[in-house]
Design an enzyme around this catalytic site. Structure first.
Site, mmCIF file in Angstrom:
data_model
loop_
_atom_site.group_PDB
_atom_site.id
_atom_site.type_symbol
_atom_site.label_atom_id
_atom_site.label_comp_id
_atom_site.label_asym_id
_atom_site.label_seq_id
_atom_site.Cartn_x
_atom_site.Cartn_y
_atom_site.Cartn_z
ATOM 1 N N THR A 291 -10.453 -6.651 -4.872
ATOM 2 C CA THR A 291 -9.637 -5.933 -4.077
ATOM 3 C C THR A 291 -8.178 -6.192 -4.263
ATOM 4 O OG1 THR A 291 -11.467 -5.450 -2.660
ATOM 5 C CG2 THR A 291 -9.077 -4.674 -2.227
ATOM 6 N N PHE A 293 -4.536 -5.952 -2.781
ATOM 7 C CA PHE A 293 -3.683 -5.464 -1.808
ATOM 8 C C PHE A 293 -2.449 -5.527 -2.111
ATOM 9 C CE2 PHE A 293 -7.692 -7.424 -0.489
ATOM 10 C CZ PHE A 293 -7.922 -6.877 0.704
#
Length: 416
Positions: A291, A293
């Protein structure tokens, strides 16, 4: 005739500016009062219209007083005493000691909070144990993590000076983009100042002593449920899937309500925090589950060219033009600038555009905002020229941030 003068005295006062210099400081002016006293002796004589013999006494007194003031000034310069309170015995202005003066602001005081290691407040969405908390810790080690129940609350926490930074997910290698945060980037005026990529390691959590056969549902964040769909089927868990606000929040919900028929998809840290056991480890469908960010701040950082940078922009095309998207992409291609992402989102102010055509009637086209990430710093001339060309073809252009790329190696192993 001679006139015998009576004993009398005459006060003659004048103000003399005295320049006093402190060690390590500039000259300061102190107004001192030098008072000369003429004392006539009883036996002195004074001739009307003339100058008596006491004229020399008056001159001598003034010379003596002036020499005392001069000597005291020299002693003050040598001693460097900051508490000068009198000149020639007369009270003067109180000067503030040098060590008590406020220091002037420097460029360091006006710079954004230092990164990587400083104790700053970082807002994230979720509860303790969420992957966003781990991303905040990776971006800003030893930071004070502030949990927020919604993405927009994290934006507002930075805008209202409750937090110094916000760390929010924007895309996942399996689940794709988090569209909500792209919309919030346009709505709020925060700047992207960095990025961090976090490997995601999902676990199936339940209360201690619960087996998989007892489960009737699995709860977690929609992204986590999508990332583990195939593995859950392989484990024989053909049970209901229910979306929750975040992964760690699902684990907390099971623990707080003592749900013995429910499991959560969350991190191993969430299991430790909320007293759950791990039924299955590493249940993500792809081991390369990462992921991305972004780190948000109130002020942008100064772009540099000594390390790889990435720049994020958003634009809307001009409705009167044709092939606008092709022209925009060509502006980067001609300058050998690589695009790492392009995302389209509906234009909320103008979702539909009508085009009249006498032959085929009225056509309806959707209007979009385009988000683009490219590998270049705004300090580079080629990036500046590319955006100057893009601006010619677009009706709206905004730079969301120019920031260092996350170049740290990552691994999908549990300990990372």
């Amino acid at each position: 005739m001679n006139a015998i003068s009576q004993p009398s005295s005459t006060n003659i006062a004048f103000e003399s500016p005295i320049r006093v210099k402190k060690p390590g400081s500039s000259y300061r002016t102190v107004i001192g009062v030098v008072r000369c006293i003429q004392q006539q002796r009883p036996d002195s004589t004074h001739f009307r219209g003339g100058v008596g013999s006491n004229r020399s006494d008056w001159q001598s007194s003034c010379a003596i007083l002036a020499s005392k003031v001069k000597s005291q000034q020299q002693e003050t310069e040598k001693s460097g005493n900051a508490d000068l309170t009198a000149v020639n015995g007369h009270k003067t202005l109180d000067l503030v000691p040098i060590e008590n003066l406020p220091k002037p602001l420097t460029i360091t005081d006006l710079s954004p909070a230092p990164m990587h290691g400083s104790t700053i407040r970082v807002a994230y969405q979720g509860v303790p144990g969420a992957y966003s908390e781990a991303a905040a810790g990776k971006a800003y080690p030893n930071c004070e993590a502030i949990p927020c129940d919604q993405f927009e609350v994290a934006f507002q926490a930075v805008e209202l000076w409750i937090a110094d930074r916000a760390v929010l997910p924007v895309e996942n290698s399996l689940g794709g983009s988090i569209h909500r945060n792209y919309d919030l980037l346009l709505r709020h005026r925060l700047h992207i100042v960095g990025e961090v990529q976090l490997p995601v390691h999902h676990c199936l959590l339940a209360l201690p002593g619960i087996r998989k056969d007892y489960l009737t549902r699995v709860i977690s964040h929609p992204q986590a449920l999508a990332q583990c769909e195939l593995t859950l089927s392989k484990l024989g868990l053909n049970v209901a899937r229910e979306a929750f606000d975040d992964t760690a929040g699902a684990a907390e919900f099971i623990s707080a309500n003592n749900l013995r028929d429910t499991a959560a998809i969350a991190s191993a840290r969430a299991a430790d925090l909320y007293g759950l056991s791990i039924l299955a480890d590493g249940i993500q469908d792809d081991s390369g589950n990462v992921t991305r960010f972004v780190m948000l701040a109130r002020e942008p950082i100064i772009p540099r060219t000594d390390r790889p940078f990435k720049t994020s922009i958003v634009f809307a095309h001009d409705t009167k033009g044709t092939s606008v998207l092709f022209k925009v992409l060509s502006a980067f291609a001609f300058r050998n600038i690589s695009l790492t992402k392009i995302e389209s989102r509906p234009h909320r102010n103008r979702p539909i555009r009508l085009v009249d055509d006498a032959n085929v009637g009225t056509a309806k086209h959707f209007e979009y905002m385009f988000y683009v990430d490219f590998e270049a710093s705004m300090a580079e001339v080629r990036a500046q020229n590319a955006l100057a060309e893009v601006q010619e073809f677009t009706s709206f252009l905004r730079v969301l941030g120019s920031y260092p790329m996350d170049m740290t190696p990552w691994s999908s192993k549990k300990d990372n």
